[in-house]
Every structure is written in structure tokens, then in C-alpha cells.
Design a protein around this motif. Structure first.
Motif, PDB file in Angstrom:
ATOM      1  N   LEU A 127     -27.356  -2.926 -22.328  1.00  0.00           N
ATOM      2  CA  LEU A 127     -26.252  -3.849 -22.037  1.00  0.00           C
ATOM      3  C   LEU A 127     -25.297  -3.243 -21.017  1.00  0.00           C
ATOM      4  CD1 LEU A 127     -25.500  -5.198 -25.613  1.00  0.00           C
ATOM      5  CD2 LEU A 127     -26.669  -6.397 -23.751  1.00  0.00           C
ATOM      6  N   GLN A 128     -25.028  -1.940 -21.133  1.00  0.00           N
ATOM      7  CA  GLN A 128     -24.133  -1.284 -20.187  1.00  0.00           C
ATOM      8  C   GLN A 128     -24.724  -1.305 -18.779  1.00  0.00           C
ATOM      9  OE1 GLN A 128     -20.945  -0.080 -20.963  1.00  0.00           O
ATOM     10  NE2 GLN A 128     -20.851  -0.190 -18.744  1.00  0.00           N
ATOM     11  N   GLU A 129     -26.035  -1.093 -18.664  1.00  0.00           N
ATOM     12  CA  GLU A 129     -26.689  -1.157 -17.357  1.00  0.00           C
ATOM     13  C   GLU A 129     -26.539  -2.544 -16.744  1.00  0.00           C
ATOM     14  OE1 GLU A 129     -30.725   0.045 -18.019  1.00  0.00           O
ATOM     15  OE2 GLU A 129     -30.172   2.144 -18.363  1.00  0.00           O
ATOM     16  N   ARG A 130     -26.683  -3.588 -17.572  1.00  0.00           N
ATOM     17  CA  ARG A 130     -26.536  -4.956 -17.065  1.00  0.00           C
ATOM     18  C   ARG A 130     -25.098  -5.216 -16.623  1.00  0.00           C
ATOM     19  NH1 ARG A 130     -29.363  -8.907 -21.243  1.00  0.00           N
ATOM     20  NH2 ARG A 130     -28.666 -10.420 -19.697  1.00  0.00           N
ATOM     21  N   LEU A 131     -24.127  -4.742 -17.401  1.00  0.00           N
ATOM     22  CA  LEU A 131     -22.723  -4.914 -17.026  1.00  0.00           C
ATOM     23  C   LEU A 131     -22.412  -4.164 -15.731  1.00  0.00           C
ATOM     24  CD1 LEU A 131     -20.924  -4.590 -20.469  1.00  0.00           C
ATOM     25  CD2 LEU A 131     -21.044  -6.634 -19.020  1.00  0.00           C
ATOM     26  N   ASP A 132     -22.932  -2.948 -15.621  1.00  0.00           N
ATOM     27  CA  ASP A 132     -22.714  -2.165 -14.402  1.00  0.00           C
ATOM     28  C   ASP A 132     -23.297  -2.872 -13.187  1.00  0.00           C
ATOM     29  OD1 ASP A 132     -21.452  -0.239 -15.927  1.00  0.00           O
ATOM     30  OD2 ASP A 132     -23.182   1.128 -15.966  1.00  0.00           O
ATOM     31  N   ALA A 133     -24.476  -3.470 -13.350  1.00  0.00           N
ATOM     32  CA  ALA A 133     -25.118  -4.185 -12.246  1.00  0.00           C
ATOM     33  C   ALA A 133     -24.279  -5.392 -11.822  1.00  0.00           C
ATOM     34  CB  ALA A 133     -26.518  -4.628 -12.639  1.00  0.00           C
ATOM     35  N   LEU A 134     -23.646  -6.043 -12.777  1.00  0.00           N
ATOM     36  CA  LEU A 134     -22.806  -7.197 -12.449  1.00  0.00           C
ATOM     37  C   LEU A 134     -21.526  -6.787 -11.722  1.00  0.00           C
ATOM     38  CD1 LEU A 134     -23.072  -9.268 -15.742  1.00  0.00           C
ATOM     39  CD2 LEU A 134     -24.097  -9.811 -13.531  1.00  0.00           C
ATOM     40  N   SER A 135     -21.061  -5.569 -11.960  1.00  0.00           N
ATOM     41  CA  SER A 135     -19.806  -5.142 -11.353  1.00  0.00           C
ATOM     42  C   SER A 135     -19.981  -4.573  -9.945  1.00  0.00           C
ATOM     43  CB  SER A 135     -19.111  -4.107 -12.239  1.00  0.00           C
ATOM     44  OG  SER A 135     -19.875  -2.927 -12.307  1.00  0.00           O
ATOM     45  N   VAL A 136     -21.232  -4.355  -9.522  1.00  0.00           N
ATOM     46  CA  VAL A 136     -21.495  -3.843  -8.176  1.00  0.00           C
ATOM     47  C   VAL A 136     -21.278  -4.983  -7.183  1.00  0.00           C
ATOM     48  CG1 VAL A 136     -23.269  -2.909  -6.643  1.00  0.00           C
ATOM     49  CG2 VAL A 136     -23.128  -2.138  -9.015  1.00  0.00           C
ATOM     50  N   PRO A 137     -20.427  -4.749  -6.177  1.00  0.00           N
ATOM     51  CA  PRO A 137     -20.210  -5.817  -5.199  1.00  0.00           C
ATOM     52  C   PRO A 137     -21.514  -6.167  -4.480  1.00  0.00           C
ATOM     53  CG  PRO A 137     -18.732  -3.952  -4.808  1.00  0.00           C
ATOM     54  CD  PRO A 137     -19.682  -3.563  -5.883  1.00  0.00           C
ATOM     55  N   ARG A 138     -21.740  -7.442  -4.366  1.00  0.00           N
ATOM     56  CA  ARG A 138     -22.955  -7.908  -3.688  1.00  0.00           C
ATOM     57  C   ARG A 138     -22.627  -8.261  -2.238  1.00  0.00           C
ATOM     58  NH1 ARG A 138     -25.473 -11.837  -8.318  1.00  0.00           N
ATOM     59  NH2 ARG A 138     -25.510 -10.274  -9.929  1.00  0.00           N
ATOM     60  N   ARG A 139     -23.594  -8.013  -1.384  1.00  0.00           N
ATOM     61  CA  ARG A 139     -23.429  -8.346   0.020  1.00  0.00           C
ATOM     62  C   ARG A 139     -23.731  -9.836   0.199  1.00  0.00           C
ATOM     63  NH1 ARG A 139     -27.368  -5.566   3.967  1.00  0.00           N
ATOM     64  NH2 ARG A 139     -27.592  -4.383   2.066  1.00  0.00           N
ATOM     65  N   ALA A 140     -22.848 -10.505   0.904  1.00  0.00           N
ATOM     66  CA  ALA A 140     -23.034 -11.938   1.139  1.00  0.00           C
ATOM     67  C   ALA A 140     -24.225 -12.161   2.061  1.00  0.00           C
ATOM     68  CB  ALA A 140     -21.781 -12.545   1.752  1.00  0.00           C
ATOM     69  N   THR A 141     -25.045 -13.129   1.718  1.00  0.00           N
ATOM     70  CA  THR A 141     -26.188 -13.470   2.572  1.00  0.00           C
ATOM     71  C   THR A 141     -25.899 -14.785   3.258  1.00  0.00           C
ATOM     72  OG1 THR A 141     -27.281 -14.563   0.728  1.00  0.00           O
ATOM     73  CG2 THR A 141     -27.843 -12.263   1.101  1.00  0.00           C
ATOM     74  N   ARG A 142     -26.220 -14.835   4.528  1.00  0.00           N
ATOM     75  CA  ARG A 142     -25.976 -16.060   5.317  1.00  0.00           C
ATOM     76  C   ARG A 142     -27.209 -16.446   6.069  1.00  0.00           C
ATOM     77  NH1 ARG A 142     -19.941 -16.478   7.142  1.00  0.00           N
ATOM     78  NH2 ARG A 142     -19.019 -15.379   5.444  1.00  0.00           N
TER      79      ARG A 142
END
Length: 59
Positions: free
Chosen positions: A44-59
Motif C-alpha cells: 500500500l505504501q508503494e502505491r501511495l508513493d507512486a501516486l505522489s510522484v509528479p507526473r509529466r503532462a503528455t500532449r
């Protein structure tokens, strides 16, 4: 990552009931139940950490 949670007596009683049931499902093996919870918490912590990583916007 460290976060201290304070429970009132009602929450503590509810948590104790859930813990007792969880241990009972593992035939009374508290160590096995604790190990499973540690692994689950890690996932669960790994999933939460993955959600908190800023994602690069795709265009």
C-alpha cells in the motif's frame, strides 16, 4: 513516512476487535498475521508513493 496516530477508546476497541478477528483467521498465529500486515502495508505504501510522484503532462 512516520506518522503517529492517536486513537480514542472507541477506535481502539474497534481496532482490537478487527485485529482479534484477523489473528483468528490465521488460526491464532499472531506472528503470521503481523507478517502479512507488514507485507500488505508495504504494498500500500508503494502505491501511495507512486501516486505522489509528479507526473509529466503528455500532449
Amino acid at each position: 513516512m512516520d506518522h503517529i496516530v492517536t486513537l480514542d477508546s472507541r477506535q481502539e476497541a474497534a481496532l482490537q476487535e478487527i485485529a482479534d478477528r484477523y489473528i483468528a483467521q490465521r488460526k491464532g498465529d499472531a506472528v503470521k498475521a503481523l507478517k502479512e500486515m507488514i507485507v500488505l502495508n508495504g504494498h500500500l505504501q508503494e502505491r501511495l508513493d507512486a501516486l505522489s510522484v509528479p507526473r509529466r503532462a503528455t500532449r
